[in-house]
Design an enzyme around this catalytic site. Sequence first.
Site, PDB file in Angstrom:
ATOM      1  N   GLY A  29      -4.635 -48.745   7.170  1.00  0.00           N
ATOM      2  CA  GLY A  29      -5.542 -47.788   7.208  1.00  0.00           C
ATOM      3  C   GLY A  29      -6.842 -48.050   7.655  1.00  0.00           C
ATOM      4  CG  ASN A  30      -9.528 -45.415   9.174  1.00  0.00           C
ATOM      5  OD1 ASN A  30     -10.481 -44.682   8.610  1.00  0.00           O
ATOM      6  ND2 ASN A  30      -8.324 -44.946   9.833  1.00  0.00           N
ATOM      7  NE  ARG A  31     -14.326 -52.131   6.561  1.00  0.00           N
ATOM      8  CZ  ARG A  31     -13.738 -52.948   5.867  1.00  0.00           C
ATOM      9  NH1 ARG A  31     -13.607 -52.592   4.666  1.00  0.00           N
ATOM     10  NH2 ARG A  31     -13.178 -54.256   6.218  1.00  0.00           N
ATOM     11  CB  SER A  32     -12.523 -42.646   7.598  1.00  0.00           C
ATOM     12  OG  SER A  32     -12.815 -41.438   7.259  1.00  0.00           O
TER      13      SER A  32
END
Length: 222
Positions: A29-32
């Site tokens: 995933g990512n930090r959005s």
Amino acid sequence: ASSNLLCGKKALVTAGGTQEPLDPVRYLGNRSSGRMGYAVAQALQEAGADTILVSAPSELPVPSGVQRISVMTAEEMRRAVLEYFPDVDIVVKSAAVADYRPKEMAAQKIKKKGTSLFVELVPNPDILAELGKMKTKQVLIGFAAETENLLANAQEKMLRKNVDMLVANDVTQAGSGFGSLTNCVSFLFPDGRRIDLPQMNKLEVARHLRDEIVELLGGTKE
Ligand code: C5P
């Protein structure tokens, strides 16, 4: 102020960070946070647009009056976006879409071994680039979150993805980008215009973005 400028218009907004499964309990995933996209959906809805929010996982509440479609992966987001695209006037792609996904999802939880683990990643489809090729009447807006050469990279993306406006987002600055309540962005247009906004909260950024959309629609002939 602009309470009904988008009445009768349909908008599609994407938000959040996609999650690409590795096994039944893990993902890439990512930090959005989804905050920028949710604010854009709210700002468009406030101006009277009929707004659909295709959202990757996010903790945020759905803005009132907005219809949320929840997705997990880039491929699911692509399917939802392509379904609604032909019918909408405005598309804002603020989601942080994973560029790669694990080639295979393990059927069972991956076991710990004492050695390195290699995971093969394959490229995800670039949804925005696809929309740029397909667009007819739609005003298409992309985001570029960059950690270096912000304006040059954003300019290149704007042209390559054939968008009508690109929001360049410096994610290295304090008070800007992933997870932050505020953002520091520039708007780039294919005619060479550029608008640099000072740091402000994401709903204010979204309202400026919405006002530019109103202008772009005013200038398009159907
Ligand atoms: O190339 P990059 O990922 O930086 O481009 C960012 C823009 O492209 C964003 O608007 C994002 O939503 C969109 N994008 C997409 N599909 C991808 C990757 C990015 O729609 N696979």
